[in-house]
Structure formats: structure tokens, C-alpha cells
Design a protein around this motif. Sequence first.
Motif, PDB file in Angstrom:
ATOM      1  N   GLY A  36     125.747  69.519  86.876  1.00 27.03           N
ATOM      2  CA  GLY A  36     124.982  68.273  86.914  1.00 27.03           C
ATOM      3  C   GLY A  36     125.820  67.046  86.585  1.00 27.03           C
ATOM      4  N   LYS A  37     126.734  67.197  85.622  1.00 28.87           N
ATOM      5  CA  LYS A  37     127.614  66.083  85.244  1.00 28.87           C
ATOM      6  C   LYS A  37     128.526  65.717  86.411  1.00 28.87           C
ATOM      7  CE  LYS A  37     127.451  64.064  81.204  1.00 28.87           C
ATOM      8  NZ  LYS A  37     126.646  62.841  81.331  1.00 28.87           N
ATOM      9  N   LEU A  38     129.034  66.741  87.088  1.00 29.16           N
ATOM     10  CA  LEU A  38     129.914  66.493  88.233  1.00 29.16           C
ATOM     11  C   LEU A  38     129.156  65.745  89.322  1.00 29.16           C
ATOM     12  CD1 LEU A  38     131.591  70.018  88.340  1.00 29.16           C
ATOM     13  CD2 LEU A  38     132.679  67.871  87.632  1.00 29.16           C
ATOM     14  N   ILE A  39     127.943  66.192  89.569  1.00 33.44           N
ATOM     15  CA  ILE A  39     127.115  65.558  90.596  1.00 33.44           C
ATOM     16  C   ILE A  39     126.874  64.098  90.247  1.00 33.44           C
ATOM     17  CG2 ILE A  39     124.786  65.532  91.553  1.00 33.44           C
ATOM     18  CD1 ILE A  39     124.845  68.634  91.262  1.00 33.44           C
ATOM     19  N   GLU A  40     126.577  63.875  88.968  1.00 24.51           N
ATOM     20  CA  GLU A  40     126.264  62.521  88.524  1.00 24.51           C
ATOM     21  C   GLU A  40     127.496  61.612  88.625  1.00 24.51           C
ATOM     22  OE1 GLU A  40     124.893  62.546  84.458  1.00 24.51           O
ATOM     23  OE2 GLU A  40     125.802  60.561  84.136  1.00 24.51           O
ATOM     24  N   LYS A  41     128.615  62.106  88.118  1.00 26.70           N
ATOM     25  CA  LYS A  41     129.808  61.243  88.092  1.00 26.70           C
ATOM     26  C   LYS A  41     130.343  60.964  89.482  1.00 26.70           C
ATOM     27  CE  LYS A  41     131.409  62.122  83.461  1.00 26.70           C
ATOM     28  NZ  LYS A  41     132.421  61.589  82.522  1.00 26.70           N
ATOM     29  N   SER A  64     133.015  79.761  86.397  1.00 20.56           N
ATOM     30  CA  SER A  64     131.776  79.179  85.904  1.00 20.56           C
ATOM     31  C   SER A  64     131.191  80.099  84.851  1.00 20.56           C
ATOM     32  CB  SER A  64     130.794  78.992  87.058  1.00 20.56           C
ATOM     33  OG  SER A  64     130.506  80.240  87.647  1.00 20.56           O
ATOM     34  N   ARG A  65     130.409  79.483  83.991  1.00 19.40           N
ATOM     35  CA  ARG A  65     129.742  80.254  82.947  1.00 19.40           C
ATOM     36  C   ARG A  65     128.357  79.656  82.822  1.00 19.40           C
ATOM     37  NH1 ARG A  65     128.940  78.317  77.650  1.00 19.40           N
ATOM     38  NH2 ARG A  65     129.879  76.260  77.666  1.00 19.40           N
ATOM     39  N   LYS A  66     127.385  80.533  82.747  1.00 19.27           N
ATOM     40  CA  LYS A  66     126.009  80.061  82.689  1.00 19.27           C
ATOM     41  C   LYS A  66     125.596  79.956  81.241  1.00 19.27           C
ATOM     42  CE  LYS A  66     121.881  80.487  85.363  1.00 19.27           C
ATOM     43  NZ  LYS A  66     121.317  81.126  86.548  1.00 19.27           N
ATOM     44  N   ALA A  67     124.995  78.840  80.896  1.00 18.85           N
ATOM     45  CA  ALA A  67     124.485  78.658  79.541  1.00 18.85           C
ATOM     46  C   ALA A  67     123.096  78.073  79.677  1.00 18.85           C
ATOM     47  CB  ALA A  67     125.395  77.742  78.731  1.00 18.85           C
ATOM     48  N   GLY A  68     122.112  78.908  79.427  1.00 17.19           N
ATOM     49  CA  GLY A  68     120.734  78.456  79.588  1.00 17.19           C
ATOM     50  C   GLY A  68     120.503  78.014  81.017  1.00 17.19           C
ATOM     51  N   ASN A  69     120.084  76.811  81.117  1.00 10.85           N
ATOM     52  CA  ASN A  69     119.720  76.231  82.390  1.00 10.85           C
ATOM     53  C   ASN A  69     120.916  75.802  83.234  1.00 10.85           C
ATOM     54  OD1 ASN A  69     117.447  75.909  83.725  1.00 10.85           O
ATOM     55  ND2 ASN A  69     116.856  73.971  82.820  1.00 10.85           N
ATOM     56  N   GLN A  70     122.036  75.626  82.580  1.00 14.29           N
ATOM     57  CA  GLN A  70     123.141  74.970  83.247  1.00 14.29           C
ATOM     58  C   GLN A  70     124.297  75.907  83.549  1.00 14.29           C
ATOM     59  OE1 GLN A  70     123.048  72.042  80.048  1.00 14.29           O
ATOM     60  NE2 GLN A  70     123.304  70.460  81.627  1.00 14.29           N
ATOM     61  N   VAL A  71     125.129  75.480  84.497  1.00 14.21           N
ATOM     62  CA  VAL A  71     126.335  76.238  84.842  1.00 14.21           C
ATOM     63  C   VAL A  71     127.534  75.358  84.542  1.00 14.21           C
ATOM     64  CG1 VAL A  71     127.592  77.405  86.677  1.00 14.21           C
ATOM     65  CG2 VAL A  71     125.094  77.520  86.616  1.00 14.21           C
TER      66      VAL A  71
END
Lengths: 117, 117
Positions: A36-41, A64-71
Amino acid sequence: MSDALRQFKSDIFQGLAHPTRIAIVELLRAGELPAGKLIEKLELEQANASQHLAVLRAKQIVVSRKAGNQVYYSIRDRALLEVLDILRRYFYAQLSSTVNMLQEVANERPQSRLKAH
Amino acid sequence: MSDALRQFKSDIFQGLAHPTRIAIVELLRAGELPAGKLIEKLELEQANASQHLAVLRAKQIVVSRKAGNQVYYSIRDRALLEVLDILRRYFYAQLSSTVNMLQEVANERPQSRLKAH
DNA sequence: TTACTATATTCGATATTTAGAATATATTAA
DNA sequence: TTAATATATTCTAAATATCGAATATAGTAA
């Protein structure tokens, strides 16, 4: 050099052969980031970002590593950052040699320096 | 990082994103060679070689010089060879980490070492 | 359970890359 | 001049890459 090594190298290059993917890798230079951060930036379409990340994963450039909702994504091997650094120096070297060349041309023909042609 | 630099980098990567072009660059490591020698050593179709050479020229990876009947190719900037060297180390590092991983798996399950599954 | 959020995958259209066949061009040799 | 050699370009078909839209999945919250 073995065919396998050549194939490996060209896979890596292919993985990096898109400006968006270069941008992603450069953003990950400082450490892992969620998609999400990559998409935003980078102001990307979500699907497009996800596709580019899939390419980077397939070519083993990121993990990649999944943590809860995010990757969270990160560079698999920081040796690749050296490659980017070398290319940056190469880029500026070519830039300055182009500037020098233009200056030489200008100095050889000072009478035409202000003329458009 | 500027868009221009990102575009430049991805152009270089794209230029190298084919095993044949990697092979050409590696052959030029020792110095310039005429197109015919490259074709002979790599056992390529003449047209195919010429197309790959055109890509390498377009991406500014090689330069050519005509001498009589022949066209001699050489690496434009040897900094690019460093890039290939880094990838070779990277390749072997990944290889050995894969081997280690397989060994760990085997050691964790010694009873299944000879079983097919 | 349902709804929401983050991410991935699939689909369809378009563009690019690739290989090989055919052709073109430039240089040298006869 | 004509023929031979070295290399490049054009053309066509097949494969691959890219994008955005739509859909799917997994995790969390209500």
C-alpha cells in the motif's frame, strides 16, 4: 559462462526492465514497505502495482512477508542495489561526457554560439 | 531519483534482458570483436545477431566501428562489466543458499532422504 | 454471520519483442 | 563493370508485456 547463468542474469535484467519496477526497488532501498505504501508513494493503480510486484517476486528480486492485512516487500539481496549504484554513476558519466562534447563544439565555433540552427 | 535516471536504468536493463545479448556482452569482455566472430562463436542466425546488436547499440551498451568490410563491436563503458560480475556473485550466492536449504530439509527428515514423493 | 480493507488474479485490448526468411547496402576482389 | 563477402533492414507470425477494469481472496472488525 553457463547457459543457466546467462538465463539467470537476463531474468534479473528483465525483472528490472521497467521504470516502475526500478522505482519500487529504489523505494525499498531503505527497508521493507507494505504494498500500500508503494502504491501511495508512486501513485500507481492498485492492479498495476500488484502486477509489477508479481514480476519482481517471480524474478526473485524481492521477497514478501504477510503481516495481518498487509504484505511487506523487501529486497531479497542488497547486492542488487550495487548494480543500481553503478548505473547511476554510469548515467552521470555519460551525461557529463555529453555536456563536455557540446561545450567543445560550442568552443570550436564561438561565432555561432548564439545562433539557432 | 529523477524519471530520466529511472528510464535510463530500465533501458540498460532492457538492453541486457536476453540471454543472447548477455552472451554477446560477455564475449566482448576481452575486447572488440567483429560481428562475424560473434555470430560464429554463438552460432546465431546472421539476421538474429544483427537485430540483437541493434538493440545493444540503441541502448548505448556497445559501440561499433567499421573497418573495411567488417563492423567491430566493443563495450561502451566497462562499468557495465562490473554489473555482470555482481550478478555472477549474486547467482552463486543464491545457488548456495538453495543448496543449503535443500540440505536442511534433508537433515530435518533423514528418514525420507531416499524416498521419492 | 456481514462488511471492510489490503492485495492478488484474471480478462481483454494494445504494444513490444523475437525469430527466421527475404531483401538491401556497403565494401572488397576479380 | 560484376561477383563475393559482411552486415543491416524489412516483413510476418508468434510470443510476451503492459495497462485498466473487473473480480477474487484473505484478514480484520462489527
